[in-house]
Design an enzyme around this catalytic site. Structure first.
Site, mmCIF file in Angstrom:
data_model
loop_
_atom_site.group_PDB
_atom_site.id
_atom_site.type_symbol
_atom_site.label_atom_id
_atom_site.label_comp_id
_atom_site.label_asym_id
_atom_site.label_seq_id
_atom_site.Cartn_x
_atom_site.Cartn_y
_atom_site.Cartn_z
ATOM 1 N N ASN A 209 -3.753 7.591 4.621
ATOM 2 C CA ASN A 209 -3.099 7.766 3.320
ATOM 3 C C ASN A 209 -4.183 7.760 2.240
ATOM 4 O OD1 ASN A 209 -1.576 7.528 0.977
ATOM 5 N ND2 ASN A 209 -1.004 5.385 1.361
ATOM 6 N N PHE A 210 -4.360 8.912 1.585
ATOM 7 C CA PHE A 210 -5.409 8.999 0.551
ATOM 8 C C PHE A 210 -4.975 8.380 -0.775
ATOM 9 C CE2 PHE A 210 -7.445 13.232 2.268
ATOM 10 C CZ PHE A 210 -7.730 12.592 3.453
ATOM 11 N N LYS A 211 -3.683 8.111 -0.934
ATOM 12 C CA LYS A 211 -3.140 7.633 -2.224
ATOM 13 C C LYS A 211 -3.546 8.615 -3.325
ATOM 14 C CE LYS A 211 -3.659 3.111 -0.271
ATOM 15 N NZ LYS A 211 -3.548 1.694 -0.440
ATOM 16 N N HIS B 143 6.348 3.696 0.756
ATOM 17 C CA HIS B 143 5.078 2.964 0.711
ATOM 18 C C HIS B 143 5.201 1.823 -0.298
ATOM 19 C CE1 HIS B 143 0.881 1.937 0.040
ATOM 20 N NE2 HIS B 143 0.657 2.442 1.244
ATOM 21 N N GLU C 92 3.295 0.673 -2.478
ATOM 22 C CA GLU C 92 2.860 0.953 -3.854
ATOM 23 C C GLU C 92 3.967 1.671 -4.625
ATOM 24 O OE1 GLU C 92 -0.850 2.755 -2.760
ATOM 25 O OE2 GLU C 92 -1.571 0.775 -2.162
ATOM 26 N N GLU D 26 3.604 -2.612 7.147
ATOM 27 C CA GLU D 26 2.437 -2.834 6.296
ATOM 28 C C GLU D 26 2.671 -4.062 5.407
ATOM 29 O OE1 GLU D 26 0.002 0.948 5.704
ATOM 30 O OE2 GLU D 26 1.569 0.954 4.188
ATOM 31 N N SER E 106 -5.484 -2.875 5.783
ATOM 32 C CA SER E 106 -6.895 -3.189 6.040
ATOM 33 C C SER E 106 -7.337 -2.907 7.480
ATOM 34 C CB SER E 106 -7.210 -4.643 5.644
ATOM 35 O OG SER E 106 -7.050 -4.798 4.239
HETATM 36 C C1 PEP Z 1 -2.061 1.815 2.965
HETATM 37 O O1 PEP Z 1 -2.167 2.113 1.800
HETATM 38 O O2 PEP Z 1 -1.091 2.250 3.611
HETATM 39 C C2 PEP Z 1 -3.062 0.934 3.573
HETATM 40 C C3 PEP Z 1 -2.806 0.433 4.751
HETATM 41 O O3 PEP Z 1 -4.221 0.699 2.860
HETATM 42 P P1 PEP Z 1 -5.551 -0.073 3.353
HETATM 43 O O4 PEP Z 1 -5.879 0.440 4.732
HETATM 44 O O5 PEP Z 1 -6.591 0.307 2.351
HETATM 45 O O6 PEP Z 1 -5.237 -1.521 3.371
#
Ligand code: PEP
Length: 232
Positions: free
Chosen positions: A6-8, A86, A88, A155, A191
């Site tokens: 996921n590039f966001k 997601h 966010e 997540e 992460s």
């Molecule tokens: C995500 O945004 O879905 C995510 C898992 O981010 P990160 O790997 O940077 O924690």
């Protein structure tokens, strides 16, 4: 297994095109399912092994929804995979379970591969696993858990972009609960890095990973896919 990135709101259209060229050449022989979700402005008809999905979509074919992207725009690029719910979007944009469900139902009706994210806050995690469990199940309420093209990504919000990951036992315990209510693949996200992907993929109930930060570099992400290849 599924290795999704996921590039966001990172990368331009040009940067995404360069990235996909590199990643496609790195993973062309991989037996994993590789998906990336670039920003909507970078969508295009990309060729190659890597499947390109969209990070969000409004539940309508088109219409008066200023600033939103609907099915007609998504289809223009032959996109058939969507990331939904997601954290966010839930936390920053205020997306409710009801809206996520509306989006899920709409894109399911249009036969999309849906990658649905669920996950708890740290405050909730600290209240104990029973609370976590009922919260996650509430995020799945009304979702057709037998939809053929459903993938669930667990997540924990406290692990996203923080460098902190739950213990492997915590991940397994949680993925297992989700697997008990849905037979569809369940991914872990939060992460995931090159140095922990192997142990996470080795967990019994884990069908893959959703990667944010570490997916932004094509070499690193390509190595993550290759790690999955070595394990399978
Ligand atoms: C995500 O945004 O879905 C995510 C898992 O981010 P990160 O790997 O940077 O924690």
């Amino acid at each position: 297994v599924i290795i999704a990135g996921n590039f966001k709101s990172f990368k331009s259209r040009k940067g995404t095109a360069e990235y996909l060229k590199e990643l496609n050449s790195l993973v062309s022989d991989s037996s994993q399912e590789v998906i990336v979700f670039p920003p909507a402005t970078a969508l295009d008809n990309y060729d190659g092994k890597v499947n390109v999905g969209i990070q969000n979509g409004y539940p309508a074919e088109n219409g008066a929804f200023t600033g939103e992207i609907t099915l007609d725009q998504i289809r223009e690029f032959d996109i058939d995979t969507i990331l939904l719910g997601h954290s966010e979007r839930r936390e920053i944009l205020g997306e409710s379970n009801e809206l996520v469900k509306e989006k899920f139902d709409f894109y399911k009706d249009h036969n999309f591969n849906t990658l649905l994210c669920i996950g708890e806050t740290l405050e909730l995690r600290e209240r104990g696993f029973d609370e976590v469990k009922s919260f996650l199940l509430s995020q799945l309420e009304g979702i057709d858990l037998s939809y053929e093209k459903l993938v669930i990504a667990y997540e924990p919000i406290w692990a996203i972009g923080t460098g902190v990951t739950p213990t492997n036992d915590q991940i397994e315990e949680t993925l297992k609960v989700i697997s008990e209510v849905s037979k569809k693949p369940v991914l872990y996200g939060g992460s995931v890095k090159l140095n922990n992907i192997e142990e996470i993929l080795a967990l019994d109930s884990c069908s893959g990973v959703l990667v944010g930060g570490a997916s932004l570099d094509s070499d690193t992400f390509g190595e993550m896919v290759k790690t999955a290849d070595r394990l399978s």
